[in-house]
Structure formats: C-alpha cells, structure tokens
Design an enzyme around this catalytic site. Sequence first.
Site, PDB file in Angstrom:
ATOM      1  N   CYS A   2      51.803 -40.326  26.416  1.00  0.00           N
ATOM      2  CA  CYS A   2      51.092 -41.597  26.317  1.00  0.00           C
ATOM      3  C   CYS A   2      49.592 -41.328  26.360  1.00  0.00           C
ATOM      4  O   CYS A   2      49.133 -40.403  27.014  1.00  0.00           O
ATOM      5  CB  CYS A   2      51.428 -42.584  27.409  1.00  0.00           C
ATOM      6  SG  CYS A   2      53.151 -42.994  27.526  1.00  0.00           S
ATOM      7  N   ARG A  28      49.565 -37.561  21.913  1.00  0.00           N
ATOM      8  CA  ARG A  28      50.182 -37.683  23.236  1.00  0.00           C
ATOM      9  C   ARG A  28      51.431 -38.559  23.243  1.00  0.00           C
ATOM     10  O   ARG A  28      52.136 -38.658  24.242  1.00  0.00           O
ATOM     11  CB  ARG A  28      49.172 -38.263  24.226  1.00  0.00           C
ATOM     12  CG  ARG A  28      47.967 -37.372  24.457  1.00  0.00           C
ATOM     13  CD  ARG A  28      47.062 -38.007  25.471  1.00  0.00           C
ATOM     14  NE  ARG A  28      47.708 -38.093  26.752  1.00  0.00           N
ATOM     15  CZ  ARG A  28      47.616 -37.202  27.725  1.00  0.00           C
ATOM     16  NH1 ARG A  28      46.884 -36.139  27.553  1.00  0.00           N
ATOM     17  NH2 ARG A  28      48.247 -37.367  28.857  1.00  0.00           N
ATOM     18  N   TRP A  76      54.661 -42.860  24.539  1.00  0.00           N
ATOM     19  CA  TRP A  76      55.829 -41.971  24.437  1.00  0.00           C
ATOM     20  C   TRP A  76      56.836 -42.545  25.420  1.00  0.00           C
ATOM     21  O   TRP A  76      56.629 -42.512  26.629  1.00  0.00           O
ATOM     22  CB  TRP A  76      55.426 -40.548  24.827  1.00  0.00           C
ATOM     23  CG  TRP A  76      56.505 -39.526  24.622  1.00  0.00           C
ATOM     24  CD1 TRP A  76      56.750 -38.797  23.494  1.00  0.00           C
ATOM     25  CD2 TRP A  76      57.476 -39.084  25.587  1.00  0.00           C
ATOM     26  NE1 TRP A  76      57.810 -37.946  23.699  1.00  0.00           N
ATOM     27  CE2 TRP A  76      58.275 -38.103  24.967  1.00  0.00           C
ATOM     28  CE3 TRP A  76      57.756 -39.440  26.905  1.00  0.00           C
ATOM     29  CZ2 TRP A  76      59.329 -37.463  25.617  1.00  0.00           C
ATOM     30  CZ3 TRP A  76      58.814 -38.806  27.556  1.00  0.00           C
ATOM     31  CH2 TRP A  76      59.573 -37.829  26.907  1.00  0.00           C
ATOM     32  N   ASN A 102      50.109 -44.657  31.978  1.00  0.00           N
ATOM     33  CA  ASN A 102      50.862 -43.433  31.681  1.00  0.00           C
ATOM     34  C   ASN A 102      51.605 -43.044  32.946  1.00  0.00           C
ATOM     35  O   ASN A 102      51.054 -43.193  34.031  1.00  0.00           O
ATOM     36  CB  ASN A 102      49.929 -42.259  31.372  1.00  0.00           C
ATOM     37  CG  ASN A 102      49.164 -42.457  30.098  1.00  0.00           C
ATOM     38  OD1 ASN A 102      49.440 -43.361  29.339  1.00  0.00           O
ATOM     39  ND2 ASN A 102      48.183 -41.597  29.885  1.00  0.00           N
ATOM     40  N   GLY A 103      52.779 -42.495  32.808  1.00  0.00           N
ATOM     41  CA  GLY A 103      53.506 -42.046  33.987  1.00  0.00           C
ATOM     42  C   GLY A 103      54.743 -42.897  34.199  1.00  0.00           C
ATOM     43  O   GLY A 103      55.158 -43.653  33.314  1.00  0.00           O
ATOM     44  N   GLU A 489      58.669 -17.443  20.319  1.00  0.00           N
ATOM     45  CA  GLU A 489      57.659 -18.414  19.908  1.00  0.00           C
ATOM     46  C   GLU A 489      57.852 -18.821  18.433  1.00  0.00           C
ATOM     47  O   GLU A 489      57.698 -19.991  18.081  1.00  0.00           O
ATOM     48  CB  GLU A 489      56.258 -17.819  20.146  1.00  0.00           C
ATOM     49  CG  GLU A 489      55.086 -18.674  19.694  1.00  0.00           C
ATOM     50  CD  GLU A 489      55.016 -20.054  20.335  1.00  0.00           C
ATOM     51  OE1 GLU A 489      55.774 -20.339  21.259  1.00  0.00           O
ATOM     52  OE2 GLU A 489      54.207 -20.868  19.864  1.00  0.00           O
ATOM     53  N   LYS A 493      58.483 -22.651  17.214  1.00  0.00           N
ATOM     54  CA  LYS A 493      57.650 -23.325  16.212  1.00  0.00           C
ATOM     55  C   LYS A 493      58.527 -23.926  15.121  1.00  0.00           C
ATOM     56  O   LYS A 493      58.333 -25.068  14.713  1.00  0.00           O
ATOM     57  CB  LYS A 493      56.655 -22.342  15.559  1.00  0.00           C
ATOM     58  CG  LYS A 493      55.485 -21.926  16.375  1.00  0.00           C
ATOM     59  CD  LYS A 493      54.424 -22.975  16.598  1.00  0.00           C
ATOM     60  CE  LYS A 493      54.668 -23.851  17.775  1.00  0.00           C
ATOM     61  NZ  LYS A 493      54.475 -23.328  19.115  1.00  0.00           N
ATOM     62  N   GLU A 496      60.589 -26.962  16.397  1.00  0.00           N
ATOM     63  CA  GLU A 496      59.747 -28.112  16.770  1.00  0.00           C
ATOM     64  C   GLU A 496      59.335 -28.944  15.572  1.00  0.00           C
ATOM     65  O   GLU A 496      59.322 -30.169  15.647  1.00  0.00           O
ATOM     66  CB  GLU A 496      58.444 -27.614  17.410  1.00  0.00           C
ATOM     67  CG  GLU A 496      58.485 -27.416  18.879  1.00  0.00           C
ATOM     68  CD  GLU A 496      57.087 -27.114  19.406  1.00  0.00           C
ATOM     69  OE1 GLU A 496      56.636 -27.845  20.260  1.00  0.00           O
ATOM     70  OE2 GLU A 496      56.457 -26.140  18.939  1.00  0.00           O
ATOM     71  N   HIS A 512      75.563  -8.237  20.892  1.00  0.00           N
ATOM     72  CA  HIS A 512      76.365  -8.699  22.025  1.00  0.00           C
ATOM     73  C   HIS A 512      76.829 -10.143  21.872  1.00  0.00           C
ATOM     74  O   HIS A 512      77.154 -10.793  22.852  1.00  0.00           O
ATOM     75  CB  HIS A 512      75.578  -8.505  23.321  1.00  0.00           C
ATOM     76  CG  HIS A 512      75.212  -7.073  23.559  1.00  0.00           C
ATOM     77  ND1 HIS A 512      76.053  -6.181  24.175  1.00  0.00           N
ATOM     78  CD2 HIS A 512      74.119  -6.367  23.180  1.00  0.00           C
ATOM     79  CE1 HIS A 512      75.486  -4.984  24.206  1.00  0.00           C
ATOM     80  NE2 HIS A 512      74.311  -5.075  23.595  1.00  0.00           N
ATOM     81  N   LYS A 611      52.281 -34.057  23.077  1.00  0.00           N
ATOM     82  CA  LYS A 611      51.461 -32.859  23.277  1.00  0.00           C
ATOM     83  C   LYS A 611      51.448 -32.399  24.735  1.00  0.00           C
ATOM     84  O   LYS A 611      51.545 -31.225  25.022  1.00  0.00           O
ATOM     85  CB  LYS A 611      50.037 -33.171  22.808  1.00  0.00           C
ATOM     86  CG  LYS A 611      49.064 -32.028  22.955  1.00  0.00           C
ATOM     87  CD  LYS A 611      49.335 -30.978  21.926  1.00  0.00           C
ATOM     88  CE  LYS A 611      48.471 -29.744  22.108  1.00  0.00           C
ATOM     89  NZ  LYS A 611      49.111 -28.582  21.477  1.00  0.00           N
TER      90      LYS A 611
END
Length: 616
Positions: A2, A28, A76, A102-103, A489, A493, A496, A512, A611
């Site tokens: 947010c 955000r 968000w 936010n929160g 990584e 990427k 995502e 394995h 983000k």
Amino acid sequence: MCGIVAAVAQHGDVRASVLKGLKTLEYRGYDSAGMAVFAEGSLEVRRKMGKIANLEAELDRNELPASNIAIAHTRWATHGVPADRNAHPHIDDQQKIVVVHNGIIENYLDLRALLAEKGHEFHSDTDTEVLANLIAYYRTQDLDLHQAVRKALSKVEGAYGLVVMSADDPGILIVARLDSPLVVGVAEGESYAASDMPALLHLTRKFLILENRETAVLTDRSQTIFDVDGNPVERDYLHCDWTPEQAEKGGFPHFMLKEIYEQPDVLARTAFDRFHDTEGDVEFESEFSLTNEELGQFERLRFMAMGTSLHAAQLGQKMLGQLAKIPGETLNASEFLYSPELEEGHTLTVVVSQSGETADTLRAMREVQKRGGRVLGICNVQGSTLAREADDLILTHCGPEVGVASTKAFFGQVTALYLLAIRFGRARKVLDADAGRGYLQDLRELRHHLDASFRPEALESVKIAAKYLAGIRSCLFLGRSMQHPVALEGALKLKEISYIHAEGYPAGEMKHGPIALIDEDFPIIAIATPGITYEKMLSTLQEVRARSGKIIAVAAIGDQRVADSADYVLPVPAVPELLAPLVTIVPLQLLSYEVALALGKDIDQPRNLAKSVTVE
Ligand code: M6R
C-alpha cells in the site's frame, strides 16, 4: 505494501502533485486507489478498483474540487477483496473523518462490534473503515483531532502507517506510524506525508522520519512530532540524495529494464568511493563503526533476508567464507523466529534488505538484538527502519528501485557484500594489502566487462532464448557454488514476472529427484561459467541432453564446449569466479524480462506482488 501520499499547502491546489506522488508509489500495491480532499466545508472521496489509471478516469468523470489539502492511497489488499468499496480513503459514517492506512489492525472485528453497538454503520470489509469510525467516535468525546487519533490508536493492536483528515479541522493532517513506514516531507509553506521518499521527490528532498508509535501534526507551515505519551519530539531533517529523475523511467519502457541497465553505475556508486587502494582495503562511512578489533573477534556470521535479498545474502556468506575465512549460515528471516534461542556469542548478524522495511526481516533483526546480538544492515534506503535500527550500516547507493522485481538492488547488495568480505579479510589479517588490492582491482575492471552483457549480440541471444522459453510451462535453473544463488535468483525473476513455474537448484541435486522432470518439453537453464565447477556443469549438461531436455546455458563468450552441448547460449564475459554472479545474473534478468514481454505480462507490477512487504 500500500502507498500513502498526503499534502497540505498554504496556497494552491495539491491534487495534481498528490496524484503524481501516488503514481510513483504504485509499485507498493495496485489493486485499487483513491483520493480525498476537503473543500467547501466537506470531505469528498473518490475511489476505484484497479490501477491508478482507473482512479484517474474516475476523476475525469467525477472531478474532485480543487483543494489545498488531500490524502491518497494505492492498495494491496489485506482485508476484503479488491473492490471500490474496500479502496481507501475510508470515511466514517458521519462523513467527518477520512483515513488512509497501510498495515493491519488485528483487533478490528472487536472494535467494529463495539462501534456497531454505538450505532456506527460500515460499508466495507476493511479494518481501516473501523479506524476511521473509532477516531470519529473519540473526536465527538471532547478530544481535539490529535488527541482523538492518539486515543483511537491506543485501542488498536496491529500495524499502521496512517494519515487522517477531518471535516471539522481544516488545514490539519495527523500522521502516525507503527511498523509501517511513513515519512514527512517539508517545503516552504507545505507539508507532506508518504510511505516512501520517492513519492515526494518532485516536491522536496527534505524529510522528517517518524519512529514507531510517534504521531505528527502537519499544517501548511509546521510539522510537529509527538512521542507515544504526547510530548513534542525534536527530530533532525534527513536530506535525501536521490533525485526525482532517478524515480522516473528515463526513456525505458519499463522500470525493470532501466534498472537492469543501471547496474554498471550501481557498481561504481556502491563501490568505487570506498576503495582504499594504498591499504588494499575498504573504508565504509561512519554508520559502519565496527573496528578491526571487533571484526577480528567475531567467530561466526549469520546472514538474514527475504526474496532476492536472501540470494544476495547467500552469495555474501560464500564471499566472506572465501576472503575472510569466517564461517557463516544464511537464514530466511521469517524462519529465524522459530530457531532455538542459543547464546549469540561472537556472532555478527548481517541483515540484507533493499527497502529496509520488510516486516519479516525487521522482526528477525529485532529478535537478534533482543537476544543480545549485533546487527550489521545492508540496505538501499536512507532513513528506513533497518537503516535506523541496525547497529551498523552499509548503504548500497543503488538509487530508488521501482520495478517490483528486484534487479539493481541485488547487484548493489552483492557488491557491498564483496566489499565487506575484503574489509573483514583485511581486519582479520587473512588478506594482505596486495591481495586486497587485487580484489579491488577485479571489481574495478568488472565495470568494463559488464559492457559486453549489453552488446547487441548478447541481447539478441537473450531474445532468441526468451522466444523459446515463453512457450514452456516449467523449468529448472541450475548452478553450482557461487552460481547456485544466481540460479535461485534467476528462477525467482522468471516466476515473478512471467508466471512460468521455475525452480532453482544446486546442479548436483538434479540427479536426486528433479531429473525425473526432464524430457523434450522440459528445459533447464544452466550457469556453466569457468571455474572449479565448470567440468561438473558440463557433466550436468550431458545428463540433461541424454534425456532430450532442452538447455539454455549461460557461458563465457566463445566457450565452444558449452555451446556444443546447449540449445541456446547466453554469452557473458569471463571474470574472476567470485565476481561471476554479477555478470551471470544480467542475462538471466534480461531473459525474464523478455519472456514476460513476449507473454504480454505487467512487468513492473506483477500480479499479487508488492514492492515492499511490510506485513508478516
Ligand atoms: O526490500 P527487501 O529487499 O527486504 O525485499 C525482500 C523481498 O520482498 C524482495 O526481494 C522480493 O523477493 C522481490 N519481489 C524480488 O524481486
């Protein structure tokens, strides 16, 4: 998660600058957005599900009146599905108090029930609407606006970054924070608040950072901060060295691409001013206060982070092990809380975070400090919670990272960790000055090597491989030793931003279990650059070929042995093994970008992500 922007100005209309700030914060959260102003004696709110573009269309249809005071939010979702009714700002049922938040208010159901008994009505599924009504309730109990906000917050359990505007208190904004970032921007005749500094860089570079449980009263000419008991607090200004241009796309179609291309500059900004060539050592700024003696006393390192920063931390562990001969472990910060409470002893904890606001990471850092341990933070954001609370700090100087998929921040973190490895190595007398100078020189030369990754032929190879990869449903990224975190990584990427399933593995693990997946429709992306793992990686390629799997290989320019085994080659310059992750990650970032582009995905704002993950 947010984004909040708010402004109060002595003169003029703040709507456009608030909206511009809000767009900067869209990374955000982007499932709904809204804005409220106070004009002609009443509060007016517009909110819309979807991206800020939808809010703009709504504002074109149903304009907000011009005003010198406004609050805005991009969401968000935590409580309640993305919908117009759940979008912020939220207003109380008497239309007196409007709030952006936010929160998470954890006890909102209890508070909602109490308020319902007093006759309050609710029109959304959110915790924030409860907060607006709670503040409105206390405002009617003979308390001024600031007192009413403080009283309401004393009843709240959870986290908040909050801005409150009132119909009965024109020209005043009340802001508050607890475990959710909030900064106050200061300019002549104007006050601002936002979740992040980039949202306000077009208006000011002068900030006051709120601490947890503090509140502030903002007017057009004053910003007064109060502690939890309501006593005024003195706070030094923070002058942000980021520029407004750094928070813009600068001609690139996406922030992610711009940020990938910025990496050679990040290398220079994070590293070069810190070289102490005569000593073959590194000099950090004063926020890094660890002395040679203290560095020499640590017996173990613990690295903690989340997501991309975790992969950088894994590389840091390897670099510190190699250059400073100090053992270490790397933990997912969200798991640390469940680890046994052992003596911290001579352990230094290195906490890595781009934003410095990741809730899991902050919680782990505080737990270490509670157990008596010392924390070194590696962070990109001046004034962030991590930057303020860590015992020592290395800033990465990447500039603002806007793309939700982290790229240049990883690059800056790995660079900073390499510098830390040299510093530790020198302090512990594992490296002499000559060796230190050699490692510094390797880093200096890397800048030129990186050019090769952006040459047309390298970019063309990435595009060809991406065209193939865009048609598959699942794949494995494989690397060994220094390239194992890069494989992790690379896979992160890809998933995502393209939503293609990808997993990273140490290549040795393939036999394995994961090898069962391989057939002609299942590709692997293998990092097969020169060094101690090279021959083993070639064997891995053979094992994949023997099962008709397709291979995309990251290999040194001109490496014919790898080229003979692979279907696609992403060429990279040959560099010292310890620094190779900084060149191999580049084509993998570009590969994800090109795949997502080919699939028409929303590259800078992938679905379900935000983000900065400020909730646990
Ligand atoms: O701000 P931080 O570095 O603490 O963020 C950690 C992760 O949330 C972040 O790296 C996330 O995994 C990114 N989306 C990766 O691209």
